[in-house]
Structures are given as C-alpha cells and as structure tokens.
Design a protein around this motif. Structure first.
Motif, PDB file in Angstrom:
ATOM      1  N   SER A  25       0.814  -1.222   0.000  1.00  0.00           N
ATOM      2  CA  SER A  25       0.000   0.000   0.000  1.00  0.00           C
ATOM      3  C   SER A  25       0.846   1.270   0.000  1.00  0.00           C
ATOM      4  O   SER A  25       0.360   2.337  -0.361  1.00  0.00           O
ATOM      5  CB  SER A  25      -0.921   0.023   1.225  1.00  0.00           C
ATOM      6  N   GLY A  26       2.102   1.167   0.454  1.00  0.00           N
ATOM      7  CA  GLY A  26       2.952   2.348   0.572  1.00  0.00           C
ATOM      8  C   GLY A  26       2.605   3.206   1.775  1.00  0.00           C
ATOM      9  O   GLY A  26       3.046   4.344   1.883  1.00  0.00           O
ATOM     10  N   GLN A  27       1.817   2.657   2.681  1.00  0.00           N
ATOM     11  CA  GLN A  27       1.372   3.406   3.857  1.00  0.00           C
ATOM     12  C   GLN A  27       1.980   2.835   5.129  1.00  0.00           C
ATOM     13  O   GLN A  27       2.254   1.645   5.223  1.00  0.00           O
ATOM     14  CB  GLN A  27      -0.151   3.346   3.975  1.00  0.00           C
ATOM     15  N   CYS A  28       2.133   3.709   6.105  1.00  0.00           N
ATOM     16  CA  CYS A  28       2.611   3.288   7.414  1.00  0.00           C
ATOM     17  C   CYS A  28       1.544   2.411   8.060  1.00  0.00           C
ATOM     18  O   CYS A  28       0.358   2.748   8.051  1.00  0.00           O
ATOM     19  CB  CYS A  28       2.890   4.519   8.283  1.00  0.00           C
ATOM     20  N   ARG A  29       1.958   1.297   8.619  1.00  0.00           N
ATOM     21  CA  ARG A  29       1.000   0.397   9.280  1.00  0.00           C
ATOM     22  C   ARG A  29       0.428   1.012  10.550  1.00  0.00           C
ATOM     23  O   ARG A  29      -0.655   0.666  10.983  1.00  0.00           O
ATOM     24  CB  ARG A  29       1.664  -0.934   9.615  1.00  0.00           C
ATOM     25  N   GLY A  30       1.142   1.954  11.155  1.00  0.00           N
ATOM     26  CA  GLY A  30       0.664   2.580  12.379  1.00  0.00           C
ATOM     27  C   GLY A  30      -0.303   3.722  12.135  1.00  0.00           C
ATOM     28  O   GLY A  30      -1.393   3.759  12.706  1.00  0.00           O
ATOM     29  N   CYS A  31       0.073   4.659  11.260  1.00  0.00           N
ATOM     30  CA  CYS A  31      -0.745   5.867  11.102  1.00  0.00           C
ATOM     31  C   CYS A  31      -1.456   5.954   9.758  1.00  0.00           C
ATOM     32  O   CYS A  31      -2.294   6.839   9.568  1.00  0.00           O
ATOM     33  CB  CYS A  31       0.111   7.114  11.305  1.00  0.00           C
ATOM     34  N   ALA A  32      -1.113   5.106   8.806  1.00  0.00           N
ATOM     35  CA  ALA A  32      -1.729   5.035   7.478  1.00  0.00           C
ATOM     36  C   ALA A  32      -1.314   6.166   6.542  1.00  0.00           C
ATOM     37  O   ALA A  32      -1.879   6.325   5.479  1.00  0.00           O
ATOM     38  CB  ALA A  32      -3.257   4.935   7.557  1.00  0.00           C
ATOM     39  N   ARG A  33      -0.299   6.948   6.931  1.00  0.00           N
ATOM     40  CA  ARG A  33       0.198   7.987   6.024  1.00  0.00           C
ATOM     41  C   ARG A  33       1.236   7.390   5.076  1.00  0.00           C
ATOM     42  O   ARG A  33       1.881   6.391   5.389  1.00  0.00           O
ATOM     43  CB  ARG A  33       0.854   9.131   6.808  1.00  0.00           C
ATOM     44  N   THR A  34       1.426   8.049   3.925  1.00  0.00           N
ATOM     45  CA  THR A  34       2.474   7.660   2.994  1.00  0.00           C
ATOM     46  C   THR A  34       3.789   8.276   3.445  1.00  0.00           C
ATOM     47  O   THR A  34       3.808   9.191   4.280  1.00  0.00           O
ATOM     48  CB  THR A  34       2.158   8.145   1.570  1.00  0.00           C
ATOM     49  N   LEU A  35       4.884   7.808   2.872  1.00  0.00           N
ATOM     50  CA  LEU A  35       6.183   8.391   3.211  1.00  0.00           C
ATOM     51  C   LEU A  35       6.228   9.872   2.852  1.00  0.00           C
ATOM     52  O   LEU A  35       6.784  10.679   3.604  1.00  0.00           O
ATOM     53  CB  LEU A  35       7.311   7.653   2.486  1.00  0.00           C
ATOM     54  N   ASP A  36       5.656  10.246   1.714  1.00  0.00           N
ATOM     55  CA  ASP A  36       5.627  11.657   1.329  1.00  0.00           C
ATOM     56  C   ASP A  36       4.858  12.498   2.347  1.00  0.00           C
ATOM     57  O   ASP A  36       5.267  13.610   2.687  1.00  0.00           O
ATOM     58  CB  ASP A  36       5.013  11.838  -0.060  1.00  0.00           C
ATOM     59  N   GLU A  37       3.735  11.968   2.831  1.00  0.00           N
ATOM     60  CA  GLU A  37       2.939  12.693   3.829  1.00  0.00           C
ATOM     61  C   GLU A  37       3.694  12.822   5.142  1.00  0.00           C
ATOM     62  O   GLU A  37       3.673  13.880   5.782  1.00  0.00           O
ATOM     63  CB  GLU A  37       1.596  12.004   4.048  1.00  0.00           C
ATOM     64  N   ILE A  38       4.369  11.758   5.545  1.00  0.00           N
ATOM     65  CA  ILE A  38       5.141  11.791   6.789  1.00  0.00           C
ATOM     66  C   ILE A  38       6.257  12.826   6.671  1.00  0.00           C
ATOM     67  O   ILE A  38       6.460  13.646   7.574  1.00  0.00           O
ATOM     68  CB  ILE A  38       5.711  10.396   7.114  1.00  0.00           C
ATOM     69  N   ALA A  39       6.953  12.824   5.537  1.00  0.00           N
ATOM     70  CA  ALA A  39       8.064  13.755   5.337  1.00  0.00           C
ATOM     71  C   ALA A  39       7.603  15.209   5.314  1.00  0.00           C
ATOM     72  O   ALA A  39       8.304  16.098   5.796  1.00  0.00           O
ATOM     73  CB  ALA A  39       8.803  13.421   4.039  1.00  0.00           C
ATOM     74  N   ALA A  40       6.424  15.467   4.766  1.00  0.00           N
ATOM     75  CA  ALA A  40       5.927  16.840   4.625  1.00  0.00           C
ATOM     76  C   ALA A  40       5.107  17.315   5.814  1.00  0.00           C
ATOM     77  O   ALA A  40       4.688  18.475   5.852  1.00  0.00           O
ATOM     78  CB  ALA A  40       5.085  16.943   3.348  1.00  0.00           C
TER      79      ALA A  40
END
Length: 79
Positions: A25-40
């Motif tokens: 999915s490309g999403q964090c298993r904990g928060c469900a955000r993508t790496l791009d969302e986490i970085a930004a």
C-alpha cells in the motif's frame, strides 16, 4: 534575547509510534500515512494536515489496518 519567548504551535500528528511501511500500500502500518505525507507533515499547511487526517480512517479500513481512536491520535503527538 533576554525576555524573549518564542511560542511554537503544537502540530498534532496521527503517529502512534508503530512505524513500518507496508510495501503493497505504501502506507505506514501505524498511522496510514504515505512516506511523502510523513516527510511533509511538519511543513504542511494546517488545511493540508486536516485533509490527510480526515482520509486516514478510510485508509485503515481499506487496508485492514486497525482503527485507532482519534483520542489516541491527537494526544499531543508531534512530528
């Protein structure tokens, strides 16, 4: 800088410290955000963060990730 106090706003984060990216999915298993969302996250606008937060419950349902109550998500976590 005597007497100067900088007030930094708290940025609420959905991070629950279960950080692992699901490859399918490309999403964090904990928060469900993508790496791009986490970085930004820290530099994103409040409106953008609110839109991402609103999308997270649906992502968790569609990826079978457990839903974490909004109370836990918003207990002053910062990124």
């Amino acid at each position: 800088m005597d007497g100067f106090i900088e007030i930094v706003p708290t940025i609420v984060s959905p991070c629950i410290n279960l950080c692992e990216i699901d490859r399918s999915s490309g999403q964090c298993r904990g928060c469900a955000r993508t790496l791009d969302e986490i970085a930004a996250w820290g530099s994103g606008t409040p409106e953008w963060r609110a839109a991402v937060m609103a999308a997270l419950p649906g992502r968790r349902v569609s990826t079978s990730q457990p839903f974490v109550s909004s109370e836990v998500e918003t207990q002053g976590k910062r990124e």
